[in-house]
Design a protein around this motif. Structure first.
Motif, short mmCIF file in Angstrom:
data_model
loop_
_atom_site.label_atom_id
_atom_site.label_comp_id
_atom_site.label_asym_id
_atom_site.label_seq_id
_atom_site.Cartn_x
_atom_site.Cartn_y
_atom_site.Cartn_z
N VAL A 152 48.93 40.83 37.63
CA VAL A 152 48.86 42.26 38.13
C VAL A 152 47.78 42.70 38.21
O VAL A 152 47.45 43.86 39.11
CB VAL A 152 50.08 42.57 37.06
CG1 VAL A 152 49.88 44.36 37.30
CG2 VAL A 152 51.24 42.18 37.08
N ALA A 153 46.62 42.57 37.12
CA ALA A 153 45.49 43.27 37.21
C ALA A 153 44.76 43.05 38.62
O ALA A 153 44.42 43.95 39.24
CB ALA A 153 44.66 43.00 36.27
N VAL A 154 44.58 41.92 38.96
CA VAL A 154 43.76 41.52 39.94
C VAL A 154 44.53 41.88 41.19
O VAL A 154 43.97 42.36 42.26
CB VAL A 154 43.82 39.66 40.23
CG1 VAL A 154 43.04 39.45 41.37
CG2 VAL A 154 42.86 39.36 39.05
N TYR A 155 45.91 41.79 41.34
CA TYR A 155 46.60 42.50 42.38
C TYR A 155 46.33 43.72 42.75
O TYR A 155 46.08 44.40 43.68
CB TYR A 155 48.13 42.24 42.38
CG TYR A 155 48.86 42.26 43.52
CD1 TYR A 155 49.22 41.44 44.47
CD2 TYR A 155 49.59 43.86 43.65
CE1 TYR A 155 50.01 41.57 45.69
CE2 TYR A 155 50.63 43.96 44.90
CZ TYR A 155 50.55 42.94 45.67
OH TYR A 155 51.27 43.26 47.01
N TYR A 156 46.32 44.58 41.70
CA TYR A 156 45.86 46.19 41.88
C TYR A 156 44.65 46.51 41.78
O TYR A 156 44.39 47.84 42.07
CB TYR A 156 46.75 46.70 40.80
CG TYR A 156 48.48 46.73 41.23
CD1 TYR A 156 48.89 47.79 42.18
CD2 TYR A 156 49.20 46.15 40.38
CE1 TYR A 156 50.40 47.62 42.62
CE2 TYR A 156 50.50 45.86 40.71
CZ TYR A 156 50.98 46.77 41.82
OH TYR A 156 52.52 46.73 42.17
N LEU A 157 43.51 45.59 41.79
CA LEU A 157 42.40 45.91 41.90
C LEU A 157 41.95 46.65 43.03
O LEU A 157 41.00 47.77 43.04
CB LEU A 157 41.24 44.78 41.38
CG LEU A 157 41.10 44.46 39.99
CD1 LEU A 157 40.37 43.30 39.73
CD2 LEU A 157 40.46 45.48 39.27
N GLY A 158 42.29 46.06 43.93
CA GLY A 158 41.79 46.63 45.45
C GLY A 158 40.64 45.92 46.04
O GLY A 158 40.17 45.11 45.02
N GLY A 159 40.18 46.30 46.98
CA GLY A 159 39.05 45.36 47.68
C GLY A 159 39.40 44.18 48.34
O GLY A 159 40.50 43.85 48.40
N ARG A 160 38.55 43.69 48.92
CA ARG A 160 38.85 42.55 49.78
C ARG A 160 39.29 41.33 49.02
O ARG A 160 39.77 40.52 49.67
CB ARG A 160 37.67 42.24 50.65
CG ARG A 160 36.50 41.72 50.51
CD ARG A 160 35.32 41.66 51.43
NE ARG A 160 35.37 40.14 51.89
CZ ARG A 160 34.19 39.61 52.51
NH1 ARG A 160 33.06 40.20 52.26
NH2 ARG A 160 34.12 38.35 52.73
N TRP A 161 38.85 41.37 47.82
CA TRP A 161 39.20 39.76 47.12
C TRP A 161 40.33 40.05 46.20
O TRP A 161 40.95 39.17 45.40
CB TRP A 161 37.94 39.49 46.19
CG TRP A 161 36.71 39.14 46.91
CD1 TRP A 161 35.68 39.93 47.10
CD2 TRP A 161 36.57 37.82 47.53
NE1 TRP A 161 34.83 39.22 48.03
CE2 TRP A 161 35.56 38.14 48.22
CE3 TRP A 161 37.43 36.93 48.05
CZ2 TRP A 161 35.18 37.20 49.06
CZ3 TRP A 161 37.07 36.02 48.84
CH2 TRP A 161 35.81 35.99 49.38
#
Length: 194
Positions: free
Chosen positions: A21-30
């Motif tokens: 969830v955290a990585v999904y909503y971090l935003g950005g190209r990665w």
């Protein structure tokens, strides 16, 4: 209670849910590739923990209980974030079918275990095929962006629709296997205190 290595892998899969969830909503190209990588890692641990448990005789009751719980939590989380990002009627419908079936089959398995007929609702091949299609679909949907000219998200949508159909089919198979026990009427319990 001693935790086996496969059970630790299962616990690790549960720990990856907030990471997804955290990585999904971090935003950005990665963000998309990162969330997909977390999901693929979790999916691989699902296969690996079962293989290790069977190969080395490390099965445990706690692990057998926890493994499907971890799977369902990860799949439900991936579906929720996907529907939140791409909220269409069809996406919500497919997600509802998949999550609803998981709840219904879990309840059915629990009830069948209570009446001593758990073996009748064991995992069938169609359930395994459904799981593979579902995991590939969710990986594509989390990735979202075109890759090598392929419309990854569109492919993921079609695969999720196929997974939903397989979900209904496997759910029907579970219900058909359990139907004789469900149909059998137990005698009515009379409350003698009245």
């Amino acid at each position: 209670m001693k935790l086996t290595f496969p059970t630790w892998l299962t616990l690790g899969r549960i720990a990856l849910i907030p990471v997804l969830v955290a990585v999904y909503y971090l935003g950005g190209r990665w963000s998309n590739p990162g969330a997909t990588a977390v999901f693929v890692l979790a999916s691989l641990t699902d296969w690996l923990d079962g293989w290790i448990a069977r190969r080395y005789g490390l099965s445990s009751r706690f692990g057998a209980f926890l493994d499907p719980v971890a799977d369902k939590l990860m799949v439900a989380t991936a579906l929720v974030v996907t529907v939140q990002h791409h909220h269409t009627v069809w996406m919500a419908l497919w997600a509802s079918v998949i999550i609803g079936r998981e709840i219904a089959v879990s309840a059915l398995r629990e009830w069948m275990a209570e009446v001593g007929q758990h073996a009748k609702v064991a995992v069938a091949m169609i359930g395994k095929v459904k799981t593979v299609v579902q995991m590939i679909a969710l990986g594509f949907l989390l990735y979202r962006d075109p890759l090598l000219g392929l419309p990854i998200f569109l492919i993921g949508e079609w695969l999720l629709a196929a997974a939903a159909v397989l979900t209904l089919w496997s759910g029907f198979e579970y219900l058909r296997a359990a139907w004789p026990a469900l149909r059998d009427e137990a005698p009515e319990v009379v409350d003698s205190s009245k």
